[in-house]
Scaffold this active site. Structure first.
Site: not given
Length: 379
Positions: A242, A268, A279
């Site tokens: 797992e 956007r 940045q």
């Protein structure tokens, strides 16, 4: 040292990604048991519930690394991370110990159902007083003729509300400490197995979880995994698979998330510029990429060591911490990049953040993994 995937590995990844994308275009709303079961069956139809199971029972016969690649592709294409977790937990925490420790004929009968999704498995280990501390398990199992009678309550079992079989752990010899714990694969239909209502969780809503009570449940001996007293070792064996493989679903999620952030930052606009030109945004994305690739390499290494039979405990601990912490950090960065749009349900970002938070808890908390790491360096 070759970091290139083989043609077969690339085909495995692409086939699962494409199948899953065709079947799961959007994230499911919070589902009840019937819808969750249907989604699980659909996912199992792509082969992801059988990746590392033997071919003779309908499995893929894959090792740990290829299993992780299949789960990564599943996580990359499926927007419902709860579903990917449900399938991965079914395979690694339940089917693996049945594969390696169950006796015939129960082994083959169970594995055939688990491979196709006709049977769903739940890992019922955690109790109110026992989580990371398996030695504190209070559930008991006593032998009575050809049966074991199990009593006790498990506080958290992923998949339990839709499960057909519970992989569970109970004390058979109270005087033997962790050597007195035994493991069982318990069919849900047996009298005395009581599953509670689905728990109301913050995230991973596609994976229903619930309490499980064993009230004098008579379990035939054929469902004992391994031998009496081997339960702690069986649990650690399943956790090795797992911790090494399951977190590949989060590598896939981070891949998809990064793609979403790059697209959003390129479209956007604020102050007359694409926000990706600032940045403050682009460097967040660079950090997301760095964390993703670092986590991916550590996960592949842990799986590679597991396949080779090498000392994988420390590698799996490193991988588990790296992937889970990267998933949370990247989700917070994605949330910041998307702004108010990321706060809305249904867009993916809010769901990703909620679904990543528990990754630092299950399969051994981050704190437990760091304990393993400091022991490995000699502290």
């Amino acid at each position: 040292m070759d970091f290139e995937l083989s043609a077969g590995q690339r085909k495995l990844y692409d086939d699962i990604r494409d199948q899953v994308a065709d079947r799961f275009g959007t994230s499911a709303a919070k589902a009840g048991p019937e819808a969750a079961r249907a989604a699980f069956t659909t996912a199992a139809g792509t082969g992801v519930a059988a990746l590392c199971l033997p071919p003779e029972v309908g499995g893929g016969g894959l090792g740990a690394l290829d299993t992780a690649l299949g789960l990564e592709a599943f996580g990359r294409a499926c927007p419902d991370t709860g579903l990917t977790f449900a399938v991965a937990a079914h395979l690694l925490a339940c089917a693996v110990p049945i594969r390696d420790f169950a006796a015939a004929p129960a082994r083959d009968r169970l594995l055939r159902g688990l491979a196709t999704g006709a049977l769903v498995a739940a890992n019922a280990m955690t109790e109110d007083g026992a989580g990371s501390d398996i030695g504190a398990i209070a559930a008991t199992a006593r032998q009575d003729g050809d049966d074991y009678v199990i009593d006790g309550e498990k506080s958290w079992a992923s998949n339990a509300p839709i499960a057909d079989v519970m992989v569970t752990y109970a004390v058979t010899n109270p005087r033997a400490g962790f050597l007195g714990v035994s493991a069982f694969a318990v069919p849900r239909k047996l009298p005395g197995v009581v599953v509670g209502e689905p728990l109301d969780k913050l995230g991973l809503t596609g994976c229903l979880a619930g309490r499980v009570r064993f009230d004098g449940a008579r379990v035939p001996r054929e469902y004992l995994l391994g031998t009496e007293g081997q339960g702690a070792a069986i649990f650690q064996h399943s956790m090795a698979w797992e911790r090494a493989c399951l977190f590949a679903i989060y590598v896939g999620l981070m891949d998809r998330q990064l793609e979403m952030c790059v697209a959003h930052a390129g479209q956007r606009r604020q102050f007359g510029r694409r926000i990706g030109e600032f940045q403050a945004v682009s460097h967040r994305i660079a950090g997301m990429k760095q964390r993703l690739e670092s986590a991916r390499l550590l996960l592949y290494r842990a799986c590679w060591l597991l396949d080779r039979g090498g000392d994988h405990v420390e590698a799996a601990a490193l991988s588990k911490v790296a992937v889970s912490e990267a998933a949370v950090a990247n989700s917070l960065d994605a949330f910041q990049i998307f702004g108010s749009a990321g706060y809305l349900n249904g867009g993916g970002i809010a769901e990703q953040l909620r679904d990543c938070l528990p990754s630092t808890l299950f399969s051994g908390t981050t704190e437990i993994q760091r304990e393993l790491l400091v022991r490995g360096v000699g502290l």
